[in-house]
Write an enzyme that holds these catalytic residues in place. Structure first.
Site, short mmCIF file in Angstrom:
data_model
loop_
_atom_site.label_atom_id
_atom_site.label_comp_id
_atom_site.label_asym_id
_atom_site.label_seq_id
_atom_site.Cartn_x
_atom_site.Cartn_y
_atom_site.Cartn_z
N LYS A 118 42.71 47.40 41.50
CA LYS A 118 42.33 46.89 40.17
C LYS A 118 42.64 45.39 40.05
O LYS A 118 41.85 44.63 39.51
CB LYS A 118 43.07 47.64 39.05
CG LYS A 118 42.77 49.12 38.97
CD LYS A 118 43.35 49.76 37.72
CE LYS A 118 44.87 49.72 37.63
NZ LYS A 118 45.57 50.49 38.69
N ARG B 208 46.13 53.69 29.52
CA ARG B 208 46.65 54.63 30.52
C ARG B 208 46.87 56.02 29.94
O ARG B 208 47.29 56.91 30.67
CB ARG B 208 47.99 54.10 31.03
CG ARG B 208 47.92 53.39 32.39
CD ARG B 208 49.34 53.04 32.72
NE ARG B 208 49.67 52.72 34.06
CZ ARG B 208 49.64 51.50 34.58
NH1 ARG B 208 49.18 50.49 33.89
NH2 ARG B 208 50.08 51.29 35.80
N ARG C 216 51.39 46.07 50.47
CA ARG C 216 51.55 45.02 49.44
C ARG C 216 53.00 44.52 49.42
O ARG C 216 53.24 43.31 49.37
CB ARG C 216 51.16 45.59 48.07
CG ARG C 216 51.44 44.64 46.91
CD ARG C 216 50.70 45.05 45.66
NE ARG C 216 51.35 46.15 44.95
CZ ARG C 216 50.84 46.77 43.89
NH1 ARG C 216 49.67 46.41 43.43
NH2 ARG C 216 51.49 47.75 43.29
N ARG D 218 57.93 43.95 43.76
CA ARG D 218 58.07 44.65 42.48
C ARG D 218 59.13 45.75 42.57
O ARG D 218 59.19 46.48 43.57
CB ARG D 218 56.74 45.29 42.10
CG ARG D 218 55.74 44.32 41.54
CD ARG D 218 54.39 44.96 41.36
NE ARG D 218 54.41 46.23 40.62
CZ ARG D 218 53.32 46.76 40.06
NH1 ARG D 218 52.17 46.14 40.14
NH2 ARG D 218 53.40 47.90 39.41
N ARG E 245 54.85 57.06 39.63
CA ARG E 245 53.66 56.38 39.09
C ARG E 245 52.40 57.20 39.34
O ARG E 245 51.54 57.30 38.47
CB ARG E 245 53.52 54.98 39.72
CG ARG E 245 54.56 54.00 39.18
CD ARG E 245 54.78 52.82 40.10
NE ARG E 245 53.63 51.95 40.20
CZ ARG E 245 53.49 51.01 41.15
NH1 ARG E 245 54.43 50.86 42.08
NH2 ARG E 245 52.45 50.25 41.16
P1 AMP Z 1 51.06 48.12 36.62
O1 AMP Z 1 51.38 46.70 36.95
O2 AMP Z 1 49.74 48.27 35.89
O3 AMP Z 1 51.14 49.03 37.81
O4 AMP Z 1 52.18 48.62 35.60
C1 AMP Z 1 53.53 48.63 35.97
C2 AMP Z 1 54.32 49.51 35.01
O5 AMP Z 1 54.23 48.98 33.68
C3 AMP Z 1 53.83 50.94 34.88
O6 AMP Z 1 54.32 51.79 35.90
C4 AMP Z 1 54.38 51.31 33.50
O7 AMP Z 1 55.78 51.53 33.55
C5 AMP Z 1 54.15 50.02 32.73
N1 AMP Z 1 52.81 50.00 32.10
C6 AMP Z 1 51.82 49.09 32.38
N2 AMP Z 1 50.74 49.33 31.63
C7 AMP Z 1 51.05 50.42 30.87
C8 AMP Z 1 50.33 51.17 29.89
N3 AMP Z 1 49.07 50.86 29.55
N4 AMP Z 1 50.96 52.22 29.30
C9 AMP Z 1 52.23 52.54 29.62
N5 AMP Z 1 52.96 51.88 30.55
C10 AMP Z 1 52.38 50.82 31.16
#
Ligand code: AMP
Length: 193
Positions: free
Chosen positions: A13, A88, A127, A139, A150
Site C-alpha cells: 500500500k 480498517r 523491509r 518499526r 497485525r
Molecule cells: P500501518 O502503518 O498502517 O501498518 O499502521 C501501524 C499501526 O497503527 C497499526 O498496526 C495500528 O496499531 C495503528 N493503526 C493505523 N491505522 C489504523 C486504523 N485505521 N485503525 C486502527 N489502528 C490503526
C-alpha cells in the site's frame, strides 16, 4: 480523486500510495504514519496508541476517525487524497462515508491489493532488513510476533471492510503479488486512467 487503498500489512500500500501521490498530486494520508508521528512527539494520542501499536493491535476507532476527520479538512486535501491504512474497520468505513457525505462528497475508488498471506511475513522481514541496512530505525511492530497480531487484526477487523465496499459496488481488486510496475498499471486501469 478520493481513493482508499486496502490490503494486509506488507501488501504494498505504501509503495503504491507514493506512486499515486506523484501521479495525481494529492496527499497520501496514512493513519499509521500519523500515529507514529504522534508517538514520536509524545502527544496524548501518541501515548494512548503506543502500546497497542507496538503489540500490533488496532487503536480505537474514535482516535483514528478524529485524526482523519481533521486531516481531510486541510487545504492540501481539497482536491482529493489517498487513504492508506484507513478505514480498517467497518465502523471507520461508515464514519468516513458520513464525513464525506456531510460535504457532499464520496469516494471515487476503493482498491484492494490482494496478496498471498504466505508472502507477507517475508516481505515484512525484508523491509526491516532493508531499513536496518540503510541505517534507519525499524518499526517497533515489524517483528514476527507483532506482525502475527497485525495479520489477525486484518483478518478479523479489516477483511470485512472489503466486503462492505464490494456490497456497495465500489471495490476494485488488484493482484498485489505482481511486480510493483504491473500493480501500478492495474491500479491505473481500475481508476479509469
Ligand atoms: P500501518 O502503518 O498502517 O501498518 O499502521 C501501524 C499501526 O497503527 C497499526 O498496526 C495500528 O496499531 C495503528 N493503526 C493505523 N491505522 C489504523 C486504523 N485505521 N485503525 C486502527 N489502528 C490503526
Amino acid at each position: 480523486m478520493k481513493i482508499v487503498l486496502l490490503g494486509p500489512p506488507g501488501a504494498g500500500k505504501g509503495t503504491q500510495s507514493a506512486r499515486l501521490v506523484a501521479k495525481y498530486g494529492i496527499p497520501q494520508l496514512s493513519t499509521g504514519d500519523m500515529l507514529r508521528a504522534a508517538v514520536a512527539a509524545g502527544t496524548p494520542i501518541g501515548l494512548k496508541a503506543k502500546a497497542l501499536m507496538d503489540a500490533g493491535a488496532l487503536v480505537p476507532d474514535e482516535v483514528v476517525v478524529g485524526i482523519i476527520g481533521q486531516r481531510i479538512e486541510e487545504p492540501d486535501a481539497a482536491n482529493g487524497f489517498i487513504l492508506d491504512g484507513f478505514p480498517r474497520t467497518v465502523a471507520q468505513a461508515d464514519a468516513l462515508d458520513a464525513m464525506l457525505a456531510k460535504n457532499g462528497h464520496s469516494l471515487d475508488a476503493v482498491i484492494e491489493l490482494v496478496v498471498d498471506e504466505n508472502a507477507l511475513l517475508s516481505r515484512m522481514q525484508k523491509r526491516a532488513d532493508d531499513t536496518r541496512a540503510a541505517g534507519g530505525e525499524v518499526r517497533a511492530d515489524d517483528n514476527p510476533e507483532a506482525f502475527k497480531t497485525r495479520l489477525d487484526a486484518y483478518r478479523a477487523q479489516t477483511a470485512p471492510v472489503s466486503t462492505y465496499y464490494a456490497d456497495k459496488g465500489e471495490l476494485s481488486q488488484v493482484d498485489g503479488m505482481q511486480h510493483p510496475d504491473v500493480v501500478s498499471a492495474a491500479i491505473a486501469k481500475a481508476l479509469g486512467a
